[in-house]
Scaffold this active site. Sequence first.
Site, PDB file in Angstrom:
ATOM      1  N   CYS A  75       0.831  -1.196   0.000  1.00  0.00           N
ATOM      2  CA  CYS A  75       0.000   0.000   0.000  1.00  0.00           C
ATOM      3  C   CYS A  75       0.869   1.250   0.000  1.00  0.00           C
ATOM      4  CB  CYS A  75      -0.896   0.014   1.233  1.00  0.00           C
ATOM      5  SG  CYS A  75      -1.914  -1.459   1.334  1.00  0.00           S
TER       6      CYS A  75
ATOM      7  N   GLY B 283      -0.919   0.905  -4.915  1.00  0.00           N
ATOM      8  CA  GLY B 283      -2.216   0.304  -4.606  1.00  0.00           C
ATOM      9  C   GLY B 283      -3.309   0.889  -5.469  1.00  0.00           C
TER      10      GLY B 283
ATOM     11  N   ASN C  33       0.846   0.103   5.550  1.00  0.00           N
ATOM     12  CA  ASN C  33       1.439  -0.664   4.440  1.00  0.00           C
ATOM     13  C   ASN C  33       2.240  -1.817   5.022  1.00  0.00           C
ATOM     14  OD1 ASN C  33       4.306  -0.038   2.276  1.00  0.00           O
ATOM     15  ND2 ASN C  33       2.712  -1.554   2.044  1.00  0.00           N
ATOM     16  N   GLY C  34       1.921  -3.038   4.585  1.00  0.00           N
ATOM     17  CA  GLY C  34       2.715  -4.182   5.039  1.00  0.00           C
ATOM     18  C   GLY C  34       1.849  -5.286   5.605  1.00  0.00           C
TER      19      GLY C  34
ATOM     20  N   TYR D 144      11.575  -3.475  -8.452  1.00  0.00           N
ATOM     21  CA  TYR D 144      10.329  -3.296  -9.199  1.00  0.00           C
ATOM     22  C   TYR D 144       9.347  -2.320  -8.568  1.00  0.00           C
ATOM     23  CZ  TYR D 144       5.537  -4.311 -10.655  1.00  0.00           C
ATOM     24  OH  TYR D 144       4.246  -4.178 -11.074  1.00  0.00           O
TER      25      TYR D 144
HETATM   26  P1  AMP Z   1       4.629 -12.764 -14.813  1.00  0.00           P
HETATM   27  O1  AMP Z   1       4.040 -12.407 -16.134  1.00  0.00           O
HETATM   28  O2  AMP Z   1       3.646 -13.470 -13.905  1.00  0.00           O
HETATM   29  O3  AMP Z   1       5.935 -13.491 -14.910  1.00  0.00           O
HETATM   30  O4  AMP Z   1       4.933 -11.380 -14.047  1.00  0.00           O
HETATM   31  C1  AMP Z   1       6.083 -10.672 -14.387  1.00  0.00           C
HETATM   32  C2  AMP Z   1       5.734  -9.240 -14.615  1.00  0.00           C
HETATM   33  O5  AMP Z   1       5.000  -8.718 -13.505  1.00  0.00           O
HETATM   34  C3  AMP Z   1       7.008  -8.430 -14.757  1.00  0.00           C
HETATM   35  O6  AMP Z   1       6.884  -7.566 -15.863  1.00  0.00           O
HETATM   36  C4  AMP Z   1       7.118  -7.669 -13.433  1.00  0.00           C
HETATM   37  O7  AMP Z   1       7.569  -6.352 -13.655  1.00  0.00           O
HETATM   38  C5  AMP Z   1       5.719  -7.663 -12.877  1.00  0.00           C
HETATM   39  N1  AMP Z   1       5.669  -7.956 -11.418  1.00  0.00           N
HETATM   40  C6  AMP Z   1       6.556  -8.602 -10.675  1.00  0.00           C
HETATM   41  N2  AMP Z   1       6.149  -8.693  -9.391  1.00  0.00           N
HETATM   42  C7  AMP Z   1       4.957  -8.080  -9.325  1.00  0.00           C
HETATM   43  C8  AMP Z   1       4.015  -7.840  -8.258  1.00  0.00           C
HETATM   44  N3  AMP Z   1       4.250  -8.266  -7.023  1.00  0.00           N
HETATM   45  N4  AMP Z   1       2.886  -7.166  -8.566  1.00  0.00           N
HETATM   46  C9  AMP Z   1       2.646  -6.751  -9.824  1.00  0.00           C
HETATM   47  N5  AMP Z   1       3.485  -6.962 -10.861  1.00  0.00           N
HETATM   48  C10 AMP Z   1       4.619  -7.624 -10.630  1.00  0.00           C
END
Ligand code: AMP
Length: 480
Positions: free
Chosen positions: A11, A37, A113-114, A250
Site C-alpha cells: 500500500c 495500490g 502498508n505491510g 520493481y
Molecule cells: P509474470 O508475467 O507473472 O511473470 O509477471 C512478471 C511481470 O510482472 C514483470 O513484468 C514484473 O515487472 C511484474 N511484477 C513482478 N512482481 C509483481 C508484483 N508483485 N505485482 C505486480 N506486478 C509484478
Amino acid sequence: MPLKTIPTHECGVFAVHGHPDAAMLTYYGLFALQHRGQESAGIVTAKDVEGVFTTHKDMGLVSQVFKPADLERLTGNRSVGHVRYSTTGSSNLKNAQPLVVNTSRGQLAIAHNGNLVNAALLREELEAKGSIFQTTADSEIILHLLAQPRGNGGGLSALRRIEGAFTIVLMGEREIIGFRDPHGFRPLCLGKKEGAYILSSESCAFDLIQAEFVRDIEPGEVVIIDADGVRSEFPFRASRSAFCIFEYVYFARPDSNIGGINVSKVRVEMGRELARQHPVEADLVVPVPDSGIYAALGVSEELGVPYYPAFVRNHYIGRTFLQPSQQIRDFHVRVKLNLVGEAVKGKRVVVVDDSIVRGTTARSRVVNLREAGASEVHMRISCPPHKHACHYGIDFPDPSKLLANQCDEEAIRKYLGADSIGYLDVAGMIRATKHPAESFCTACFTGDYPVPYDERFDKYVMEQRAHRAGLLEKEEPRLL
Ligand code: AMP
C-alpha cells in the site's frame, strides 16, 4: 481455528500536519503513490480546533474516488491518506483505509502498508479481552493495541507486540505519527512544505506537491509531529535492518529516492551488473515496458548495444498482475503491449525485464519477438529467480505458481522459447544498491526470512486468494 485477519499488501501511505490544504496535498500525494495500490483510496482530515475527523474513501483509483465536492468536504489542516492493493481476501469498502476508531483517548485514524505476521494471535487475544473489531484488516489490531490504557501495555509501547512489516501513519487528536517496523521492510520519508510536515511512502510524492525532502524515517523510528515540531522515539527492540530489495527492483517508483539513492539509478546499475554477468552478442536491447526500462538502459550501456523501446505500451488498461485467472492474464498481456515488428526483424535481440513471476509476460514477449522475425532472443532479468513467498507485503502468487520454484533455468529458457536466459544474482543485485547485504530482506529469492511468520496466516492468505480467484473467474465473460 480459522484466521480472521486480512493481510494488507503493497500500500501507499501519506500524511500532512499543519497545512490549510491538507486534503488537497494528500490527494495529489496519493496520485503519486497510486502504483502502490489501485483497489481503494481514502483520506481522513482533522480540524485542530474542533477535533472533528472527516473521512472519504471508496473502492477504485484516486481519480475515481475523489470528486471536487469530496475534497471540499475534507477540511482541516491535518490528514492521513492511503491507497490499498490487496489481492487477497475481501476487497470491500469496509477494509478500505484509513480506518478511524473512537478510543478513550479520542479519535485515531490509521493508514498501513505491510503485513503483521502475528496478526492472528494478537487478534484472538484482543477479542478474548473484549475488543470488537469492525473490519477484517490487520491495521485495526494496531489501533486496538494503541488504544489500550498505557499502564496495560497500550500507547506507543504496544507497538513492541506487533511483528512483521509495517509502515504506518496515524492521526490522533493533535498529532500525526509515522513509523517503520524495526526491520524497516517498507519505505517512509519525511518532507516539508510551507512550514507543514509531510510523511509519504515514497519521495516521488514530494516532487509532485513541491515539498522539500527532509529524510527517510529510520527502521524502528516513530516520528511524532505536533504543534511543537517533529520528535522521534525508538520504542522497538533493536533488530537487523531488512529493507525489501524488491522495492528497488520493481515496486517503488523510479523517480523516488530511497536510502539516499535514486531508484532508477539502482535499476540502471542492476542492468549493468546483469550485462557483466551474462554478456551476449546482439544488435538491439529491448525493454519490457515499463518495468524493464531502466535495467535495459544499463544492459545497453554495458554491452555497447543500441537500446530500442520496440514494445509500445497501452497505458489505458490496468496492471495485468491484478487479473487472477490465467486466461484473463494472457489477454491483458497481449492488449497491454504491441511490438514495432520492423525494428526487430532479422535482429539479435536482448529483451530485458525486472522479474519473472509466473512467466506469462516473458513468454509472450519472446513469442512476439519471434513472430516479428527476430533472429535471436536473449532474455535478461534484473533480479534473481523468484522462488519463495513474500510474507511481508509484496503480492506474489502461491510459490507453486512461481516459475522458478518449479523449474531450473534451462527449463525456464525452454518454456519461454528464448535462445538464452540470464538472471542477475543476489550479490550483483545488492551491489547495485550500494548498500550492505545485511540491510536487506531478500527472502523471495533466498528463502531467508528475517522475521518468523505464523503458518496459519499463510494458509489463510492462500485460501482467500483461491476464493477470490474463483469469484473473478466466474465474472470473466463480463470482463471480456
Ligand atoms: P509474470 O508475467 O507473472 O511473470 O509477471 C512478471 C511481470 O510482472 C514483470 O513484468 C514484473 O515487472 C511484474 N511484477 C513482478 N512482481 C509483481 C508484483 N508483485 N505485482 C505486480 N506486478 C509484478
